[in-house]
Design a protein around this motif. Structure first.
Motif, PDB file in Angstrom:
ATOM      1  N   ASP A 268       0.938  -1.600  -0.009  1.00  0.00           N
ATOM      2  CA  ASP A 268       0.477   0.022   0.109  1.00  0.00           C
ATOM      3  C   ASP A 268       0.518   1.087   0.318  1.00  0.00           C
ATOM      4  O   ASP A 268       0.394   1.951  -0.279  1.00  0.00           O
ATOM      5  CB  ASP A 268      -0.795  -0.267   0.381  1.00  0.00           C
ATOM      6  N   SER A 269       1.954   0.991  -0.622  1.00  0.00           N
ATOM      7  CA  SER A 269       2.927   2.322  -0.027  1.00  0.00           C
ATOM      8  C   SER A 269       2.604   3.038  -1.538  1.00  0.00           C
ATOM      9  O   SER A 269       2.143   3.041  -1.829  1.00  0.00           O
ATOM     10  CB  SER A 269       4.331   1.965  -0.373  1.00  0.00           C
ATOM     11  N   GLN A 270       2.676   4.341  -0.815  1.00  0.00           N
ATOM     12  CA  GLN A 270       2.320   5.613  -2.287  1.00  0.00           C
ATOM     13  C   GLN A 270       4.123   6.593  -2.329  1.00  0.00           C
ATOM     14  O   GLN A 270       4.750   6.257  -1.099  1.00  0.00           O
ATOM     15  CB  GLN A 270       0.896   6.395  -0.934  1.00  0.00           C
ATOM     16  N   ASP A 271       3.471   7.908  -3.580  1.00  0.00           N
ATOM     17  CA  ASP A 271       4.969   8.447  -2.745  1.00  0.00           C
ATOM     18  C   ASP A 271       4.734   9.436  -1.477  1.00  0.00           C
ATOM     19  O   ASP A 271       3.964   9.790  -1.245  1.00  0.00           O
ATOM     20  CB  ASP A 271       4.365   9.816  -4.407  1.00  0.00           C
ATOM     21  N   GLN A 272       6.168   9.598  -1.352  1.00  0.00           N
ATOM     22  CA  GLN A 272       6.009  10.270  -0.335  1.00  0.00           C
ATOM     23  C   GLN A 272       6.559  11.736  -0.357  1.00  0.00           C
ATOM     24  O   GLN A 272       7.796  11.869  -1.148  1.00  0.00           O
ATOM     25  CB  GLN A 272       6.964   9.341   0.872  1.00  0.00           C
ATOM     26  N   PHE A 273       6.066  13.205   0.354  1.00  0.00           N
ATOM     27  CA  PHE A 273       6.680  13.972   0.600  1.00  0.00           C
ATOM     28  C   PHE A 273       7.524  14.204   1.322  1.00  0.00           C
ATOM     29  O   PHE A 273       7.463  14.188   2.300  1.00  0.00           O
ATOM     30  CB  PHE A 273       6.086  14.824  -0.084  1.00  0.00           C
TER      31      PHE A 273
END
Length: 342
Positions: A268-273
């Protein structure tokens, strides 16, 4: 989707932990060569290696590139990337040409201004200091511009009138010289502006899973715009060849219990900022971790992968050569072929 070259990108991590399959610098180097050989047998197009100084990872790339080139016959051997803040341009040209000749012209050298390092201003320990008014990034670009000129093979050094060995006529160049290597230099661009600079200088483009956040949009959208700006700028110049573009991704097809045990929690990982230093906000790309059918659907919407002609897949090298060879085989069979990349 169009066919693509697919390579692996290894950071060459090692740690003296009993849980690691790569426990020493020697393990990291020898296993990197073995994985290049295995990848070639599987039909993978490229074996690329990250360079990090002062870290338990792969360091000086040229012995590794030469050894991998000598043990293989068709796979591209590359870097992603060499930090040019640490590189003496003349020695860079000598070492790169030597490794390229050993591989018979298969080197694809990714270079850049570097990323945040393990130590403060580590390049100073290698004997390099920015000139007055320069930033370290400026120094990296200055080293790069000198190296690119040297790699053209044009003579520039005044010959000794009483040399130890006879000289050819005219000014001398750095030897050995490897024809075509100049067109196989890539710039790892962290921003749109540096991608355009790479196009101006006649370098291919590498864009990784980390990029300056310039719009707040997902990584693949920002990368797509970056690639388009690179190509637009390239068209303003006559470099004499067609550039290539690569993007990096973490892709783990879940096809076995071992895969599930290692990676299922990342699905479930998403882009991180976030901030990578005091001044730079960046976007970090998500990991693609799922069953093959789901991966195919997700990657079909990744516009940057669609734009690029080369995909570099990061590998968990500490899980060993056998695991990573199976991973690459699964990516080819269960992801690349259904998407029409291979």
């Amino acid at each position: 989707m169009s066919a693509k070259k697919i390579g692996f990108l290894s950071f060459g991590h090692w740690t003296p932990s009993p849980r690691s399959g790569t426990r020493s610098g020697q393990d990291a180097l020898l296993q990197s060569i073995d994985l290049a050989v295995a990848a070639e047998e599987l039909g993978v197009d490229g074996a690329y290696f990250r360079v990090h100084h002062f870290a338990r990872q792969l360091g000086s790339p040229y012995p590794l590139l030469a050894a991998a080139g000598a043990k293989t016959s068709s796979i591209e051997i590359g870097t992603g990337v060499i930090d040019m803040r640490y590189e003496p341009p003349m020695r860079f040209a000598e070492d790169a040409a030597s490794a390229d000749l050993i591989s018979e012209g298969r080197l694809q050298l990714g270079i850049s201004r570097g990323s945040p390092e393990q130590v403060v201003e580590g390049y100073k320990y290698f004997g390099f200091h920015p000139a007055e008014g320069e930033r370290d990034a400026d120094m990296a670009r200055r080293h790069t511009e000198i190296a690119l000129q040297v790699l053209t093979g044009q003579g520039f050094a005044e010959p000794n009138p009483r040399p130890m060995f006879p000289n050819p006529p005219g000014m001398l160049r750095v030897e050995p010289y490897s024809q075509g290597l100049r067109e196989r230099i890539w710039w790892g661009a962290g921003s749109d502006a540096t991608a355009e600079w790479a196009a101006q200088k006649g370098m291919n483009l590498m864009s990784s899973t980390l990029k300056d956040d310039e719009s707040g949009e997902p990584l693949h959208i920002q990368q797509t715009k970056q690639i388009q700006k690179f190509r637009q700028e390239w068209n303003n110049h006559d470099h004499g060849f067609t550039p290539r573009v690569s993007v990096s991704r973490s892709i783990i097809p879940i096809v076995s219990d071992q895969d599930r045990a290692y990676f299922l929690g990342q699905r479930d990982s998403q882009d991180q900022f976030g901030m990578i230093d005091e001044k730079t906000r960046a976007v970090f790309g998500r990991s693609y971790t799922a069953e093959p059918d789901e991966l195919v659907e997700e990657l079909a919407t990744d516009t940057a992968v669609q734009e690029a002609d080369t995909l570099l897949v990061t590998v968990p090298n500490q899980l060993g050569v056998d695991y990573n060879a199976r991973l690459l085989e699964n990516i080819i069979e269960h992801v690349a072929k259904p998407l029409g990349w291979k």
